[in-house]
Scaffold this motif. Structure first.
Motif, PDB file in Angstrom:
ATOM      1  N   THR A   1       0.798  -1.230   0.000  1.00 39.44           N
ATOM      2  CA  THR A   1       0.000   0.000   0.000  1.00 39.44           C
ATOM      3  C   THR A   1       0.831   1.281   0.000  1.00 39.44           C
ATOM      4  O   THR A   1       0.281   2.363   0.145  1.00 39.44           O
ATOM      5  CB  THR A   1      -0.933   0.016   1.233  1.00 39.44           C
ATOM      6  N   THR A   2       2.136   1.169  -0.166  1.00 37.90           N
ATOM      7  CA  THR A   2       3.016   2.345  -0.157  1.00 37.90           C
ATOM      8  C   THR A   2       4.017   2.251  -1.304  1.00 37.90           C
ATOM      9  O   THR A   2       4.578   1.186  -1.560  1.00 37.90           O
ATOM     10  CB  THR A   2       3.784   2.460   1.178  1.00 37.90           C
ATOM     11  N   SER A   3       4.233   3.379  -1.964  1.00 35.37           N
ATOM     12  CA  SER A   3       5.139   3.444  -3.109  1.00 35.37           C
ATOM     13  C   SER A   3       6.099   4.612  -2.963  1.00 35.37           C
ATOM     14  O   SER A   3       5.795   5.595  -2.298  1.00 35.37           O
ATOM     15  CB  SER A   3       4.338   3.662  -4.399  1.00 35.37           C
ATOM     16  N   ARG A   4       7.223   4.500  -3.624  1.00 33.16           N
ATOM     17  CA  ARG A   4       8.185   5.601  -3.707  1.00 33.16           C
ATOM     18  C   ARG A   4       8.212   6.094  -5.149  1.00 33.16           C
ATOM     19  O   ARG A   4       8.345   5.312  -6.091  1.00 33.16           O
ATOM     20  CB  ARG A   4       9.573   5.139  -3.274  1.00 33.16           C
ATOM     21  N   VAL A   5       8.079   7.406  -5.303  1.00 31.19           N
ATOM     22  CA  VAL A   5       8.106   8.041  -6.616  1.00 31.19           C
ATOM     23  C   VAL A   5       9.336   8.944  -6.645  1.00 31.19           C
ATOM     24  O   VAL A   5       9.507   9.794  -5.769  1.00 31.19           O
ATOM     25  CB  VAL A   5       6.823   8.869  -6.855  1.00 31.19           C
ATOM     26  N   THR A   6      10.186   8.745  -7.652  1.00 30.45           N
ATOM     27  CA  THR A   6      11.401   9.545  -7.793  1.00 30.45           C
ATOM     28  C   THR A   6      11.398  10.218  -9.157  1.00 30.45           C
ATOM     29  O   THR A   6      11.149   9.569 -10.171  1.00 30.45           O
ATOM     30  CB  THR A   6      12.667   8.669  -7.655  1.00 30.45           C
ATOM     31  N   VAL A   7      11.647  11.522  -9.152  1.00 28.38           N
ATOM     32  CA  VAL A   7      11.722  12.298 -10.389  1.00 28.38           C
ATOM     33  C   VAL A   7      13.158  12.769 -10.576  1.00 28.38           C
ATOM     34  O   VAL A   7      13.760  13.322  -9.650  1.00 28.38           O
ATOM     35  CB  VAL A   7      10.779  13.522 -10.340  1.00 28.38           C
ATOM     36  N   GLN A   8      13.704  12.519 -11.757  1.00 27.79           N
ATOM     37  CA  GLN A   8      14.990  13.082 -12.149  1.00 27.79           C
ATOM     38  C   GLN A   8      14.731  13.939 -13.370  1.00 27.79           C
ATOM     39  O   GLN A   8      14.188  13.470 -14.367  1.00 27.79           O
ATOM     40  CB  GLN A   8      16.006  11.995 -12.482  1.00 27.79           C
ATOM     41  N   LEU A   9      15.095  15.193 -13.275  1.00 28.47           N
ATOM     42  CA  LEU A   9      14.836  16.148 -14.344  1.00 28.47           C
ATOM     43  C   LEU A   9      16.130  16.866 -14.701  1.00 28.47           C
ATOM     44  O   LEU A   9      16.824  17.369 -13.819  1.00 28.47           O
ATOM     45  CB  LEU A   9      13.779  17.159 -13.871  1.00 28.47           C
ATOM     46  N   ASP A  10      16.475  16.879 -15.967  1.00 24.75           N
ATOM     47  CA  ASP A  10      17.622  17.630 -16.477  1.00 24.75           C
ATOM     48  C   ASP A  10      17.066  18.724 -17.378  1.00 24.75           C
ATOM     49  O   ASP A  10      16.342  18.434 -18.332  1.00 24.75           O
ATOM     50  CB  ASP A  10      18.546  16.720 -17.297  1.00 24.75           C
ATOM     51  N   TRP A  11      17.393  19.978 -17.065  1.00 26.16           N
ATOM     52  CA  TRP A  11      16.850  21.074 -17.860  1.00 26.16           C
ATOM     53  C   TRP A  11      17.882  22.170 -18.041  1.00 26.16           C
ATOM     54  O   TRP A  11      18.797  22.315 -17.251  1.00 26.16           O
ATOM     55  CB  TRP A  11      15.559  21.616 -17.252  1.00 26.16           C
ATOM     56  N   ALA A  12      17.686  22.909 -19.125  1.00 23.36           N
ATOM     57  CA  ALA A  12      18.572  24.022 -19.449  1.00 23.36           C
ATOM     58  C   ALA A  12      17.815  25.314 -19.161  1.00 23.36           C
ATOM     59  O   ALA A  12      16.887  25.663 -19.890  1.00 23.36           O
ATOM     60  CB  ALA A  12      18.980  23.960 -20.919  1.00 23.36           C
ATOM     61  N   PRO A  13      18.181  26.026 -18.073  1.00 28.55           N
ATOM     62  CA  PRO A  13      17.502  27.288 -17.766  1.00 28.55           C
ATOM     63  C   PRO A  13      17.715  28.294 -18.894  1.00 28.55           C
ATOM     64  O   PRO A  13      18.798  28.394 -19.455  1.00 28.55           O
ATOM     65  CB  PRO A  13      18.184  27.777 -16.488  1.00 28.55           C
ATOM     66  N   GLU A  14      16.629  29.003 -19.205  1.00 31.34           N
ATOM     67  CA  GLU A  14      16.692  30.012 -20.258  1.00 31.34           C
ATOM     68  C   GLU A  14      16.299  31.363 -19.679  1.00 31.34           C
ATOM     69  O   GLU A  14      15.384  31.458 -18.874  1.00 31.34           O
ATOM     70  CB  GLU A  14      15.735  29.642 -21.386  1.00 31.34           C
ATOM     71  N   GLY A  15      16.992  32.385 -20.056  1.00 32.91           N
ATOM     72  CA  GLY A  15      16.660  33.727 -19.588  1.00 32.91           C
ATOM     73  C   GLY A  15      17.163  33.975 -18.178  1.00 32.91           C
ATOM     74  O   GLY A  15      17.505  33.062 -17.432  1.00 32.91           O
ATOM     75  N   LEU A  16      17.204  35.226 -17.809  1.00 34.14           N
ATOM     76  CA  LEU A  16      17.751  35.647 -16.527  1.00 34.14           C
ATOM     77  C   LEU A  16      16.991  35.076 -15.337  1.00 34.14           C
ATOM     78  O   LEU A  16      17.598  34.573 -14.390  1.00 34.14           O
ATOM     79  CB  LEU A  16      17.765  37.184 -16.454  1.00 34.14           C
ATOM     80  N   VAL A  17      15.666  35.105 -15.382  1.00 32.92           N
ATOM     81  CA  VAL A  17      14.872  34.637 -14.251  1.00 32.92           C
ATOM     82  C   VAL A  17      15.135  33.154 -13.980  1.00 32.92           C
ATOM     83  O   VAL A  17      15.362  32.755 -12.831  1.00 32.92           O
ATOM     84  CB  VAL A  17      13.361  34.898 -14.493  1.00 32.92           C
TER      85      VAL A  17
END
Length: 151
Positions: free
Chosen positions: A94-110
Protein backbone atom coordinates in the motif's frame (compact mmCIF):
# COMPACT_ATOMS: atom_id res chain seq x y z
CA UNK A 1 22.16 21.67 -17.75
CA UNK A 2 20.75 21.54 -14.23
CA UNK A 3 19.87 18.19 -12.69
CA UNK A 4 17.11 17.83 -10.11
CA UNK A 5 16.35 14.61 -8.23
CA UNK A 6 13.47 14.46 -5.76
CA UNK A 7 11.68 11.54 -4.09
CA UNK A 8 8.45 11.12 -2.15
CA UNK A 9 6.64 8.18 -0.58
CA UNK A 10 2.92 7.93 -1.27
CA UNK A 11 0.36 5.84 0.58
CA UNK A 12 -1.09 4.10 -2.47
CA UNK A 13 -0.05 0.91 -4.27
CA UNK A 14 2.61 1.34 -6.95
CA UNK A 15 0.08 0.56 -9.69
CA UNK A 16 -2.18 3.41 -8.51
CA UNK A 17 0.70 5.91 -8.43
CA UNK A 18 1.96 4.83 -11.86
CA UNK A 19 -1.50 4.76 -13.45
CA UNK A 20 -2.25 8.30 -12.26
CA UNK A 21 1.11 9.54 -13.54
CA UNK A 22 0.18 8.31 -17.04
CA UNK A 23 -2.83 10.65 -17.02
CA UNK A 24 -0.82 13.62 -18.26
CA UNK A 25 -3.82 15.86 -18.86
CA UNK A 26 -4.48 15.86 -15.06
CA UNK A 27 -1.01 17.27 -14.27
CA UNK A 28 -2.31 20.87 -13.89
CA UNK A 29 -4.19 19.62 -10.80
CA UNK A 30 -0.90 19.00 -8.95
CA UNK A 31 1.96 20.58 -10.94
CA UNK A 32 1.89 24.28 -10.09
CA UNK A 33 3.60 25.63 -13.22
CA UNK A 34 1.65 23.49 -15.71
CA UNK A 35 -1.20 25.36 -17.38
CA UNK A 36 -2.27 22.52 -19.71
CA UNK A 37 -1.17 19.28 -21.34
CA UNK A 38 -2.71 17.76 -24.43
CA UNK A 39 -1.82 14.18 -25.30
CA UNK A 40 -1.65 13.97 -29.09
CA UNK A 41 -0.79 10.25 -29.33
CA UNK A 42 0.58 7.47 -27.11
CA UNK A 43 4.05 9.01 -26.93
CA UNK A 44 3.63 12.74 -27.61
CA UNK A 45 2.24 15.49 -25.37
CA UNK A 46 1.98 19.25 -25.84
CA UNK A 47 2.66 21.33 -22.71
CA UNK A 48 1.91 24.91 -21.77
CA UNK A 49 3.73 26.02 -18.61
CA UNK A 50 4.17 29.31 -16.80
CA UNK A 51 7.60 29.79 -15.21
CA UNK A 52 8.69 33.04 -13.58
CA UNK A 53 5.78 34.88 -15.16
CA UNK A 54 6.64 33.66 -18.67
CA UNK A 55 4.48 31.23 -20.63
CA UNK A 56 6.33 28.53 -22.55
CA UNK A 57 5.08 25.81 -24.87
CA UNK A 58 6.81 22.63 -25.96
CA UNK A 59 6.20 19.04 -26.95
CA UNK A 60 7.47 16.16 -24.86
CA UNK A 61 8.08 12.74 -26.32
CA UNK A 62 7.89 9.66 -24.12
CA UNK A 63 11.09 7.78 -24.89
CA UNK A 64 10.62 4.88 -22.48
CA UNK A 65 7.67 3.63 -20.49
CA UNK A 66 7.22 0.40 -18.52
CA UNK A 67 4.11 -0.14 -16.39
CA UNK A 68 4.64 0.26 -12.64
CA UNK A 69 8.34 1.05 -13.20
CA UNK A 70 9.17 4.18 -15.19
CA UNK A 71 8.23 6.92 -17.62
CA UNK A 72 11.04 8.81 -19.41
CA UNK A 73 10.68 11.77 -21.74
CA UNK A 74 12.52 14.48 -23.62
CA UNK A 75 11.33 17.84 -24.90
CA UNK A 76 11.07 18.44 -28.61
CA UNK A 77 11.19 21.94 -30.03
CA UNK A 78 9.33 24.76 -28.38
CA UNK A 79 10.55 27.15 -25.73
CA UNK A 80 12.34 24.82 -23.34
CA UNK A 81 14.94 22.06 -23.30
CA UNK A 82 14.66 19.27 -20.76
CA UNK A 83 14.53 15.52 -20.25
CA UNK A 84 13.54 13.41 -17.31
CA UNK A 85 12.42 10.14 -15.82
CA UNK A 86 10.01 9.25 -13.07
CA UNK A 87 10.42 5.86 -11.41
CA UNK A 88 8.02 3.95 -9.20
CA UNK A 89 9.08 1.54 -6.46
CA UNK A 90 6.90 -0.74 -4.38
CA UNK A 91 7.72 -0.31 -0.70
CA UNK A 92 4.75 -2.31 0.64
CA UNK A 93 1.46 -3.43 -0.86
CA UNK A 94 0.00 0.00 0.00
CA UNK A 95 3.02 2.34 -0.16
CA UNK A 96 5.14 3.44 -3.11
CA UNK A 97 8.19 5.60 -3.71
CA UNK A 98 8.11 8.04 -6.62
CA UNK A 99 11.40 9.54 -7.79
CA UNK A 100 11.72 12.30 -10.39
CA UNK A 101 14.99 13.08 -12.15
CA UNK A 102 14.84 16.15 -14.34
CA UNK A 103 17.62 17.63 -16.48
CA UNK A 104 16.85 21.07 -17.86
CA UNK A 105 18.57 24.02 -19.45
CA UNK A 106 17.50 27.29 -17.77
CA UNK A 107 16.69 30.01 -20.26
CA UNK A 108 16.66 33.73 -19.59
CA UNK A 109 17.75 35.65 -16.53
CA UNK A 110 14.87 34.64 -14.25
CA UNK A 111 15.35 30.89 -14.84
CA UNK A 112 19.15 31.12 -14.57
CA UNK A 113 18.90 32.99 -11.25
CA UNK A 114 16.27 30.52 -10.06
CA UNK A 115 18.56 27.62 -10.92
CA UNK A 116 21.39 29.20 -8.91
CA UNK A 117 19.27 29.31 -5.76
CA UNK A 118 17.72 25.87 -6.27
CA UNK A 119 14.22 27.07 -7.17
CA UNK A 120 13.74 24.19 -9.61
CA UNK A 121 14.40 21.58 -6.93
CA UNK A 122 12.00 23.31 -4.56
CA UNK A 123 9.34 23.40 -7.29
CA UNK A 124 9.73 19.68 -8.05
CA UNK A 125 9.61 18.84 -4.34
CA UNK A 126 6.41 20.88 -3.96
CA UNK A 127 4.90 19.26 -7.06
CA UNK A 128 5.63 15.80 -5.67
CA UNK A 129 4.00 16.78 -2.38
CA UNK A 130 0.98 18.00 -4.38
CA UNK A 131 0.92 14.67 -6.26
CA UNK A 132 1.01 12.78 -2.95
CA UNK A 133 -1.92 14.80 -1.57
CA UNK A 134 -3.84 14.44 -4.85
CA UNK A 135 -3.48 10.67 -5.26
CA UNK A 136 -3.92 9.86 -1.56
CA UNK A 137 -7.11 11.94 -1.44
CA UNK A 138 -8.45 10.19 -4.54
CA UNK A 139 -7.36 6.73 -3.41
CA UNK A 140 -7.44 5.47 -6.98
CA UNK A 141 -6.16 6.59 -10.37
CA UNK A 142 -8.44 8.58 -12.66
CA UNK A 143 -7.33 6.41 -15.58
CA UNK A 144 -4.37 4.41 -16.85
CA UNK A 145 -2.23 3.82 -19.88
CA UNK A 146 -0.31 0.59 -19.43
CA UNK A 147 1.45 0.39 -22.78
CA UNK A 148 5.17 -0.27 -23.13
CA UNK A 149 7.52 2.11 -24.90
CA UNK A 150 11.09 0.90 -25.40
CA UNK A 151 14.06 3.25 -25.54
Amino acid sequence: MVQIIETIDVDVPVRTAYDQWTQFETFPKFLDEVESITQTNDTLTHWTVKVGGFTREFDAEITEQHPDERVAWTSKGGDTEHAGVVTFHKLTDTTSRVTVQLDWAPEGLVEKLGALVGAGGHAVKKDLKNFKEFIEAQGSASGAWRGDVDA
